[in-house]
Design an enzyme around this catalytic site. Structure first.
Site, PDB file in Angstrom:
ATOM      1  N   HIS A 242     180.633 -72.964 -49.624  1.00 46.50           N
ATOM      2  CA  HIS A 242     180.192 -74.241 -50.492  1.00 46.50           C
ATOM      3  C   HIS A 242     178.932 -74.997 -49.673  1.00 46.50           C
ATOM      4  CE1 HIS A 242     179.992 -76.808 -53.626  1.00 46.50           C
ATOM      5  NE2 HIS A 242     179.787 -77.858 -52.669  1.00 46.50           N
ATOM      6  N   ASP A 246     175.378 -75.946 -50.941  1.00 45.57           N
ATOM      7  CA  ASP A 246     174.746 -76.960 -51.078  1.00 45.57           C
ATOM      8  C   ASP A 246     173.204 -76.972 -50.290  1.00 45.57           C
ATOM      9  OD1 ASP A 246     176.399 -78.450 -52.314  1.00 45.57           O
ATOM     10  OD2 ASP A 246     177.562 -79.283 -50.540  1.00 45.57           O
ATOM     11  N   HIS A 269     174.036 -82.586 -46.600  1.00 47.52           N
ATOM     12  CA  HIS A 269     172.787 -82.739 -47.198  1.00 47.52           C
ATOM     13  C   HIS A 269     171.587 -83.703 -46.538  1.00 47.52           C
ATOM     14  CE1 HIS A 269     174.627 -81.838 -50.919  1.00 47.52           C
ATOM     15  NE2 HIS A 269     175.741 -82.389 -50.843  1.00 47.52           N
TER      16      HIS A 269
HETATM   17 ZN   LIG Z   1     178.377 -79.427 -53.312  1.00 44.82          ZN
END
Ligand SMILES: [Zn+2]
Length: 288
Positions: A242, A246, A269
């Protein structure tokens, strides 16, 4: 070649953070449009191009907005899973219309978006898809959590990523690693289905802060220390996958396919956008 959708396709759900009902429609767009978001619920809202300069820094997700005189006039949240799906499908032009601030959580992965795109098909368009080769090694972050890229070998035609995750405080996540080539087949099969995750403590803290009220163990993998609550993992290293999902979504802000060798350790992020910013600057400098 550039690429768009064959015809519009719609998905419905609720936002992960704000929990509003939302309908999102992915529409075909002309060559050189790029990926653009339009908020149908905000009268005369300007379109929001999916570019790094429109990124708004928020915790644990990726948001885009248009600012005027220091104020955000329109914003769209949680764009990274859709961006990852568009990248995985090679879509370069798409007009995304939404009727709420936040894109739907769906099953916590990018798979429903990939399936939606595949259900209507894609069409190739005239014009180049922008591809850039990384020319220098760059690293962002700290000793414990970082993201780095090395230039590709001359024979490399595509990118690779190796991602390492370590959650010593949550043994059922623990140490995980995932490596892949960033090509459509792997991204759609090996990365897009990997779902958002949280530890049970994180999930409780978010819900007691009034966030994520409609989120269940079906929209987010919740790790108790003894496994995923009320759910089955799609991959033993689903969390590391995952994080790669992202990464691909965040890196597609800018519409460029970067060719390089990426390596992430506990990055997320914020580091994705820092590295992308440095890469974009390195390209601008070379052109000067
Ligand atoms: Zn995510």
């Amino acid at each position: 070649m550039q690429r768009t959708l064959n015809k519009p396709v719609c998905l419905e759900g609720f936002g992960f953070w704000r929990c509003d009902d939302v309908v999102v429609t992915l529409n075909p767009a002309d060559p050189d449009t790029g990926i653009v978001f339009i908020r149908d619920d905000v009268p005369s809202a300007p379109p929001i191009p999916a570019k790094l300069e429109n990124r708004i820094a928020v915790e644990r997700r990726t948001s885009l907005g248009i600012q005027k005189d220091g104020q955000t006039v329109v914003q769209v949240d949680m764009v990274e899973h859709l961006m990852a799906a568009l990248f995985a499908a090679g879509i370069t032009n798409c007009c995304v219309r939404v009727n709420a601030q936040e894109l739907p959580a769906l099953d916590g992965s990018a798979l429903p978006y990939v399936e939606a795109v595949n259900s209507v098909g894609t069409v190739d368009q005239p014009g180049e898809r922008i591809q850039k080769r990384v020319t220098q090694s760059i690293r962002v972050g700290t000793d414990k959590s970082y993201l780095e890229v090395e230039p590709p070998k001359p024979e490399d035609l595509t990118s690779t990523i190796r991602y390492e995750l370590n959650y010593p405080h949550c043994p059922d996540i623990g140490k995980q690693e995932f490596s892949t080539e960033l090509v459509p087949e792997s991204l759609q099969k090996e990365v897009a289905p990997a779902r958002t995750f949280a530890t049970q403590d994180e999930a409780r803290a978010l819900q007691s802060a009034g966030l994520c009220q409609r989120v269940t163990t079906q929209n987010c993998l919740v790790f108790t220390g003894k496994g995923a609550l009320d759910n089955q993992l799609r991959f033993p290293n689903e969390c590391a996958r995952h994080k790669v999902l992202d990464f691909t979504g965040d890196f597609y802000l800018g519409g460029i396919e970067w060719i390089g060798r990426f390596h992430g350790v506990g990055s997320g992020h914020a580091l994705n956008s820092q590295l992308l910013e440095k890469l974009l600057l390195s390209v601008t400098r070379r052109q000067e």
